[in-house]
Motif scaffolding. Structure first.
Motif, mmCIF file in Angstrom:
data_model
loop_
_atom_site.group_PDB
_atom_site.id
_atom_site.type_symbol
_atom_site.label_atom_id
_atom_site.label_comp_id
_atom_site.label_asym_id
_atom_site.label_seq_id
_atom_site.Cartn_x
_atom_site.Cartn_y
_atom_site.Cartn_z
ATOM 1 N N VAL A 148 0.839 -1.199 0.000
ATOM 2 C CA VAL A 148 0.000 0.000 0.000
ATOM 3 C C VAL A 148 0.875 1.250 0.000
ATOM 4 N N GLN A 151 2.829 1.608 -3.334
ATOM 5 C CA GLN A 151 1.993 1.548 -4.536
ATOM 6 C C GLN A 151 2.424 0.417 -5.464
ATOM 7 N N THR A 153 1.495 -3.357 -7.001
ATOM 8 C CA THR A 153 0.412 -4.296 -7.265
ATOM 9 C C THR A 153 0.699 -5.623 -6.561
ATOM 10 N N ASP A 172 -4.686 -3.526 -7.135
ATOM 11 C CA ASP A 172 -3.917 -2.359 -6.708
ATOM 12 C C ASP A 172 -4.357 -2.004 -5.285
ATOM 13 N N TYR A 174 -5.054 0.116 -2.233
ATOM 14 C CA TYR A 174 -5.168 1.556 -1.987
ATOM 15 C C TYR A 174 -5.068 1.932 -0.510
ATOM 16 N N ARG A 188 -8.262 -1.983 -5.758
ATOM 17 C CA ARG A 188 -8.917 -1.718 -7.047
ATOM 18 C C ARG A 188 -8.459 -2.734 -8.079
ATOM 19 N N ASP A 212 -0.579 3.795 -10.378
ATOM 20 C CA ASP A 212 -0.855 5.196 -10.083
ATOM 21 C C ASP A 212 -2.191 5.307 -9.369
ATOM 22 N N ARG A 213 -2.194 5.959 -8.226
ATOM 23 C CA ARG A 213 -3.440 6.153 -7.477
ATOM 24 C C ARG A 213 -4.319 7.186 -8.169
ATOM 25 N N GLU A 215 -6.166 10.413 -8.460
ATOM 26 C CA GLU A 215 -5.909 11.697 -7.826
ATOM 27 C C GLU A 215 -7.101 12.122 -6.969
ATOM 28 N N PHE A 217 -8.150 10.638 -4.264
ATOM 29 C CA PHE A 217 -8.837 9.533 -3.596
ATOM 30 C C PHE A 217 -8.783 9.719 -2.085
ATOM 31 N N LEU A 219 -9.566 7.835 1.350
ATOM 32 C CA LEU A 219 -9.828 6.507 1.892
ATOM 33 C C LEU A 219 -11.007 6.515 2.865
#
Length: 329
Positions: A148, A151, A153, A172, A174, A188, A212-213, A215, A217, A219
């Protein structure tokens, strides 16, 4: 009050970088005009900041400028030791790091604040798991937390309730959420977010592929939305009951909030016997039977008919069991 706000502006610009006057106003809950006046005061005091107009503009401090001013009040110093979660940090493999950070913070505080903050840590303790339940066994939690943070996978083998029970997914990761002593991964995959209980991870591989997270987001906000959607998905049916006055009093203590709220919302005027008719959500007939039996003789199921019949069958079977026990041998 204004001095505290000026310190807050400095801290915000130092930690977040460029911010518009509107964003600062919303964060500090003041008017944009007040922000403009505060910026003029900071500039007059020699703080090296500048502002740019336009859609992508905003205020920011000159590169390299760092203030050593923390602006900690007594209440803020005390609250620092309520925000830490020692058990959760240990689960994530950060117990030693948190302890070291607290020691450094304590050493940097003035004597009065150090004493007040120390008393908080001595007198308040968080125990996340609910009563009569142990915390989950989570051997993969540290690896998930690392993925996490970086970042990365992950490929995981997961045990779920539906068939097929064991599934392999690449997701992914998060964020991690600790709820009632249970750790959950919000991840995700294929454009959709899902929550996975960490204790149900059978195997985990952290891959070298970075993601890539999204933008912006959030939690916390997404988790709250997920919980609301989860309740909507799992409550696929309804049941109509007659409840005694005693059952209405007990309902908040033995049923989940969604059921209690629905009962309050749908309650009719009491009948001549003082009983009230309510409609509550249920997941399924099988799930509803043990839940409604908690109410004992203080509840009568009116609908659906299948639930009423199944409750009757259960009670008849229980009576036979007890009658057999009473027969002389």
């Amino acid at each position: 009050m204004r001095a505290s706000r000026l310190v807050s502006i400095l801290m915000l610009l130092q930690t977040r970088g460029r911010m518009t006057a509107q964003a600062l106003a919303e964060t500090l809950e003041v008017s944009v005009r007040t922000v403009y006046r505060d910026m003029e005061s900071l500039s007059a005091a020699g703080i090296p900041l500048f502002g740019e107009a336009g859609h992508d503009g905003g205020y920011q401090l000159l590169d390299g400028y760092r203030t050593r001013l923390t602006g900690l009040t007594v209440a803020e110093a005390e609250s620092l030791f309520l925000t830490g979660l020692p058990t959760a940090a240990a689960d994530l493999g950060l117990g030693a790091v948190v302890t070291a950070a607290q020691l450094k913070l304590m050493a940097s505080l003035p004597a009065e604040l150090r004493d007040r903050a120390g008393r908080i840590s001595e007198r308040f303790h968080l125990d996340a798991p609910s009563w009569y339940r142990d915390a989950d066994h989570t051997p993969h939690l540290t690896a998930v937390a690392d993925a996490v943070w970086n970042q990365l996978t992950v490929r995981m083998r997961y045990l779920r309730w539906a068939e097929p029970h064991e599934v392999t997914r690449t997701v992914d990761p998060y964020g991690l959420v600790l709820k009632a002593g249970h750790w959950y991964l919000l991840a995700r995959s294929a454009g959709q977010f899902r929550a996975y209980r960490i204790s149900r991870l059978l195997a985990l591989d952290v891959l070298t592929e970075r993601f890539d997270r999204i933008e912006g987001f959030d939690l916390g906000s997404y988790w709250q939305t997920y919980l609301e959607r989860f309740d909507t998905r799992r409550h696929q049916g309804q049941a109509t009951l007659r409840l005694s006055p005693n059952a209405l009093k007990r309902l908040p203590h033995i049923m989940e909030p969604a059921i209690t709220q629905a009962a309050s919302r749908t309650a009719t005027e009491p009948d001549p016997d003082g009983w009230t008719r309510v409609t509550i959500p249920i997941e399924s007939i099988d799930q509803a039977i043990p839940e409604l039996l908690k109410l004992g003789a203080d509840a009568e199921i009116l609908a659906p008919q299948e639930l009423r019949e199944r409750i009757t069958q259960t009670l008849d079977t229980m009576i036979l069991i007890y009658q057999r026990r009473q027969r002389p041998t």
